[in-house]
Design a protein around this motif. Structure first.
Motif, PDB file in Angstrom:
ATOM      1  N   ARG A 118      43.983  40.677  37.446  1.00 21.15           N
ATOM      2  CA  ARG A 118      45.532  40.641  37.658  1.00 21.15           C
ATOM      3  C   ARG A 118      46.126  39.492  36.819  1.00 21.15           C
ATOM      4  N   TRP A 119      45.534  38.662  36.726  1.00 18.37           N
ATOM      5  CA  TRP A 119      46.128  37.361  36.145  1.00 18.37           C
ATOM      6  C   TRP A 119      46.161  37.672  34.451  1.00 18.37           C
ATOM      7  N   ILE A 120      45.290  38.368  34.037  1.00 17.37           N
ATOM      8  CA  ILE A 120      45.398  38.559  32.643  1.00 17.37           C
ATOM      9  C   ILE A 120      46.220  39.544  32.233  1.00 17.37           C
ATOM     10  N   LEU A 149      33.385  40.270  43.237  1.00 17.88           N
ATOM     11  CA  LEU A 149      34.177  41.303  42.729  1.00 17.88           C
ATOM     12  C   LEU A 149      35.541  41.008  43.099  1.00 17.88           C
ATOM     13  N   LYS A 150      35.938  40.178  44.119  1.00 20.67           N
ATOM     14  CA  LYS A 150      37.374  40.040  44.281  1.00 20.67           C
ATOM     15  C   LYS A 150      37.890  38.825  43.450  1.00 20.67           C
ATOM     16  N   THR A 151      37.154  38.033  42.981  1.00 20.44           N
ATOM     17  CA  THR A 151      37.278  37.219  42.078  1.00 20.44           C
ATOM     18  C   THR A 151      37.560  37.829  40.368  1.00 20.44           C
ATOM     19  N   VAL A 152      36.938  38.843  40.193  1.00 15.62           N
ATOM     20  CA  VAL A 152      37.104  39.704  39.046  1.00 15.62           C
ATOM     21  C   VAL A 152      38.293  40.470  39.133  1.00 15.62           C
TER      22      VAL A 152
END
Length: 79
Positions: free
Chosen positions: A77-79, A69-72
């Motif tokens: 945020r990157w998108i 979930l942290k990676t998602v």
């Protein structure tokens, strides 16, 4: 983010990204409509309306892993 995995000519249902734990895999450019969602005629446009599709590797009946979930969240945020 890891490099795109090669797509087979028969697989036309990839999402833009797959997230598994700390790994992010990009399958197609975000400027291209993905086709991982079903899109029956007459319904809401699910694949071409500026949607970015992210698939999470997990089991439906179990809680999602906090690391995943942290990676998602990082990917969003990157998108």
């Amino acid at each position: 983010m890891r490099e795109r995995r090669p797509r087979t000519k028969t697989a036309k249902s990839d999402p833009h990204f797959t997230v598994a734990g700390e790994d992010i895999f990009q399958h197609m450019d975000t400027g291209v409509a993905a086709r991982a969602l079903r899109n029956p005629p007459g319904g809401v446009e699910t694949n071409r309306d500026s949607a970015i599709q992210i698939e999470v590797v997990a089991f439906a009946g179990k809680p999602k892993d906090a690391i995943t979930l942290k990676t998602v969240a990082k990917l969003c945020r990157w998108i």
